[in-house]
Enzyme design. Structure first.
Site, PDB file in Angstrom:
ATOM      1  N   ASP A 166      66.290  54.830  71.068  1.00 47.18           N
ATOM      2  CA  ASP A 166      65.184  54.815  70.100  1.00 47.18           C
ATOM      3  C   ASP A 166      63.899  54.753  70.925  1.00 47.18           C
ATOM      4  O   ASP A 166      63.944  54.491  72.139  1.00 47.18           O
ATOM      5  CB  ASP A 166      65.324  53.581  69.185  1.00 47.18           C
ATOM      6  CG  ASP A 166      64.233  53.496  68.114  1.00 47.18           C
ATOM      7  OD1 ASP A 166      63.559  54.511  67.848  1.00 47.18           O
ATOM      8  OD2 ASP A 166      64.046  52.394  67.547  1.00 47.18           O
ATOM      9  N   GLN A 195      69.287  52.617  58.175  1.00 44.34           N
ATOM     10  CA  GLN A 195      69.571  53.462  59.332  1.00 44.34           C
ATOM     11  C   GLN A 195      70.976  53.197  59.845  1.00 44.34           C
ATOM     12  O   GLN A 195      71.734  54.131  60.130  1.00 44.34           O
ATOM     13  CB  GLN A 195      68.542  53.185  60.443  1.00 44.34           C
ATOM     14  CG  GLN A 195      68.773  54.008  61.694  1.00 44.34           C
ATOM     15  CD  GLN A 195      68.529  55.496  61.458  1.00 44.34           C
ATOM     16  OE1 GLN A 195      67.475  55.876  60.979  1.00 44.34           O
ATOM     17  NE2 GLN A 195      69.505  56.337  61.791  1.00 44.34           N
ATOM     18  N   CYS A 202      67.916  57.395  66.164  1.00 41.48           N
ATOM     19  CA  CYS A 202      67.507  57.281  64.758  1.00 41.48           C
ATOM     20  C   CYS A 202      66.383  58.258  64.416  1.00 41.48           C
ATOM     21  O   CYS A 202      66.167  58.552  63.249  1.00 41.48           O
ATOM     22  CB  CYS A 202      67.101  55.854  64.436  1.00 41.48           C
ATOM     23  SG  CYS A 202      65.794  55.236  65.522  1.00 41.48           S
ATOM     24  N   LEU A 203      65.664  58.738  65.445  1.00 39.08           N
ATOM     25  CA  LEU A 203      64.510  59.625  65.292  1.00 39.08           C
ATOM     26  C   LEU A 203      63.388  58.899  64.520  1.00 39.08           C
ATOM     27  O   LEU A 203      63.711  58.048  63.710  1.00 39.08           O
ATOM     28  CB  LEU A 203      64.880  60.940  64.589  1.00 39.08           C
ATOM     29  CG  LEU A 203      66.024  61.764  65.214  1.00 39.08           C
ATOM     30  CD1 LEU A 203      66.286  63.016  64.354  1.00 39.08           C
ATOM     31  CD2 LEU A 203      65.671  62.184  66.645  1.00 39.08           C
ATOM     32  N   ARG A 227      59.067  49.711  53.141  1.00 37.30           N
ATOM     33  CA  ARG A 227      58.969  49.703  54.606  1.00 37.30           C
ATOM     34  C   ARG A 227      57.723  48.899  54.951  1.00 37.30           C
ATOM     35  O   ARG A 227      56.615  49.278  54.557  1.00 37.30           O
ATOM     36  CB  ARG A 227      58.869  51.131  55.138  1.00 37.30           C
ATOM     37  CG  ARG A 227      58.363  51.199  56.568  1.00 37.30           C
ATOM     38  CD  ARG A 227      58.506  52.564  57.184  1.00 37.30           C
ATOM     39  NE  ARG A 227      59.908  52.831  57.472  1.00 37.30           N
ATOM     40  CZ  ARG A 227      60.336  53.864  58.197  1.00 37.30           C
ATOM     41  NH1 ARG A 227      59.468  54.737  58.681  1.00 37.30           N
ATOM     42  NH2 ARG A 227      61.611  54.028  58.423  1.00 37.30           N
ATOM     43  N   ARG A 272      61.980  60.660  57.565  1.00 36.98           N
ATOM     44  CA  ARG A 272      63.340  60.520  57.055  1.00 36.98           C
ATOM     45  C   ARG A 272      63.446  59.577  55.861  1.00 36.98           C
ATOM     46  O   ARG A 272      64.055  59.925  54.844  1.00 36.98           O
ATOM     47  CB  ARG A 272      64.292  60.027  58.165  1.00 36.98           C
ATOM     48  CG  ARG A 272      64.795  61.117  59.084  1.00 36.98           C
ATOM     49  CD  ARG A 272      64.935  60.586  60.497  1.00 36.98           C
ATOM     50  NE  ARG A 272      63.606  60.297  60.992  1.00 36.98           N
ATOM     51  CZ  ARG A 272      62.838  61.222  61.603  1.00 36.98           C
ATOM     52  NH1 ARG A 272      63.301  62.401  61.845  1.00 36.98           N
ATOM     53  NH2 ARG A 272      61.601  60.929  61.977  1.00 36.98           N
ATOM     54  N   HIS A 314      66.567  47.440  60.331  1.00 34.26           N
ATOM     55  CA  HIS A 314      66.552  48.750  59.664  1.00 34.26           C
ATOM     56  C   HIS A 314      67.969  49.036  59.127  1.00 34.26           C
ATOM     57  O   HIS A 314      68.672  49.907  59.640  1.00 34.26           O
ATOM     58  CB  HIS A 314      66.104  49.824  60.666  1.00 34.26           C
ATOM     59  CG  HIS A 314      65.669  51.120  60.052  1.00 34.26           C
ATOM     60  ND1 HIS A 314      65.661  51.364  58.687  1.00 34.26           N
ATOM     61  CD2 HIS A 314      65.229  52.281  60.626  1.00 34.26           C
ATOM     62  CE1 HIS A 314      65.224  52.604  58.472  1.00 34.26           C
ATOM     63  NE2 HIS A 314      64.963  53.175  59.624  1.00 34.26           N
ATOM     64  N   ARG A 347      71.233  59.791  56.374  1.00 37.09           N
ATOM     65  CA  ARG A 347      70.365  58.785  55.762  1.00 37.09           C
ATOM     66  C   ARG A 347      70.416  58.912  54.246  1.00 37.09           C
ATOM     67  O   ARG A 347      70.550  57.925  53.525  1.00 37.09           O
ATOM     68  CB  ARG A 347      68.911  58.967  56.249  1.00 37.09           C
ATOM     69  CG  ARG A 347      68.664  58.555  57.692  1.00 37.09           C
ATOM     70  CD  ARG A 347      68.830  57.055  57.898  1.00 37.09           C
ATOM     71  NE  ARG A 347      67.951  56.297  57.037  1.00 37.09           N
ATOM     72  CZ  ARG A 347      66.670  56.039  57.269  1.00 37.09           C
ATOM     73  NH1 ARG A 347      66.099  56.458  58.379  1.00 37.09           N
ATOM     74  NH2 ARG A 347      65.947  55.321  56.413  1.00 37.09           N
TER      75      ARG A 347
END
Ligand code: CP
Ligand code: NVA
Length: 308
Positions: free
Chosen positions: A226, A138, A266-267, A108, A59, A135, A294
């Site tokens: 999550d 997100q 959030c995957l 990240r 994502r 995050h 996103r």
């Protein structure tokens, strides 16, 4: 004295509530334009973005790269083996070199200090694309999704079930700006950072930490989960599966939450572990609109930090 306007996007509550609302409203506006097929808005034309990934991503990588491209810019993907920030080269050197080529940096990383160092030494805006601590992109997408599906962020009941991780810290820092009833249902020993809980509480949000998810979810507007083992903790996955027994978001838990509860994640999801297949495929699951957002939330974040 006035809070200094940050050049970077590192934590939600580095901004005031009005600024966050402005960014979210901009996201709604630009989303409508993009969805209509209109490609005339090209504010990033002639601009480039460096994207540093010390961890895997679908994502974050695809939404940033596509979003920046759709608005006229060019994004460069730097994977874990490319620049090896902090290993092949010091973070403060990476920051200054990339600032010489790029208009914006997205990263990240593992240690939160790495994103702080990057922002300190970069001359250009730095966006936090996830650290071990938080995050924020997100949670901006999640807030946008709540505006679309519930109509508001404030005074909603959000029940997070699972590990008190980076996602929870970003929820808490959103709760520092918007009055929320936020509950984190997690096994003992997996609670979120106490200082971050205090930031949200002292701002006036109702924050509860419990180890009883079935009781916690009652009357929720959002049930959120999550993975139990985040990136960097995958060797603990088997141990965590035992400790997190009873914390799977399944159909019975969603039933307990009630008819108004949306399921968010959030995957990536590990179906059958923290969430069941049935729960994620149910009509009240909004995980895919959430994932799509996103890109729209981040487009607005980039517009904000670039002053466009
Ligand atoms: N939710 C999220 O950040 O997904 P990726 O790890 O695939 O970027
Ligand atoms: N908590 C997860 C989020 C993934 C988007 C992780 O850090 O791996």
């Amino acid at each position: 004295d006035a809070k200094q306007i940050p050049k970077d996007f590192l934590h939600i509550d580095d901004f005031d509530k009005d600024t966050i609302m402005k960014i979210l409203n901009r996201a709604i506006e630009v989303k409508a334009m993009i969805k209509s097929g209109d490609r005339s808005f090209q504010p990033f034309k002639g601009k480039s973005m460096a994207m540093i990934f010390a961890k895997p991503s679908m994502r974050t990588r695809v939404s940033f790269e596509t979003g920046f491209f759709l608005l006229g810019g060019h994004a460069i993907y730097l994977g874990p083996d490319d620049i090896q920030m902090g290993k092949r080269e010091e973070t403060r050197d990476v920051a200054r070199v990339l600032s010489g080529y790029n208009d914006i940096i997205m990263a990240r990383v593992f240690a939160h200090q790495d994103i702080l160092d990057l922002a300190k030494y970069a001359a250009v805006p730095v966006i936090n694309g996830l650290t071990d601590y938080n995050h924020p992109c997100q949670i901006m997408a999640d807030a946008l999704t709540m505006l679309e599906h519930i109509g508001r962020i404030e005074n909603t009941k959000v029940v997070y079930v699972g590990d008190g991780n980076n996602i929870v810290h970003s929820w808490l820092r959103l709760a520092a700006l918007f009055p929320l009833h936020f509950v984190c249902a997690c096994p003992k020993g997996f609670e979120p950072d106490a200082k971050t809980v205090e930031i949200a509480r002292s701002a006036g949000s109702k924050i509860e930490i419990t180890d009883d998810p079935m009781e916690a979810v009652k009357g929720a507007d959002v049930v959120y989960t999550d993975v139990w083992a985040s990136m960097g903790q995958k060797e603990e996955a088997e141990y965590r599966k035992k400790v997190f027994q009873g914390f799977t978001v399944d159909e019975a838990m969603m039933e307990m939450a009630g008819p108004n509860a949306f399921l968010m994640h959030c995957l990536p999801a590990e179906r059958g572990i923290e969430v069941t297949d049935g729960a994620i495929e149910a009509p009240n699951s909004i995980v895919f609109p959430q994932a799509e957002n996103r890109m729209h939330a981040q487009n607005a974040i980039m517009l904000h930090v670039l002053g466009a």
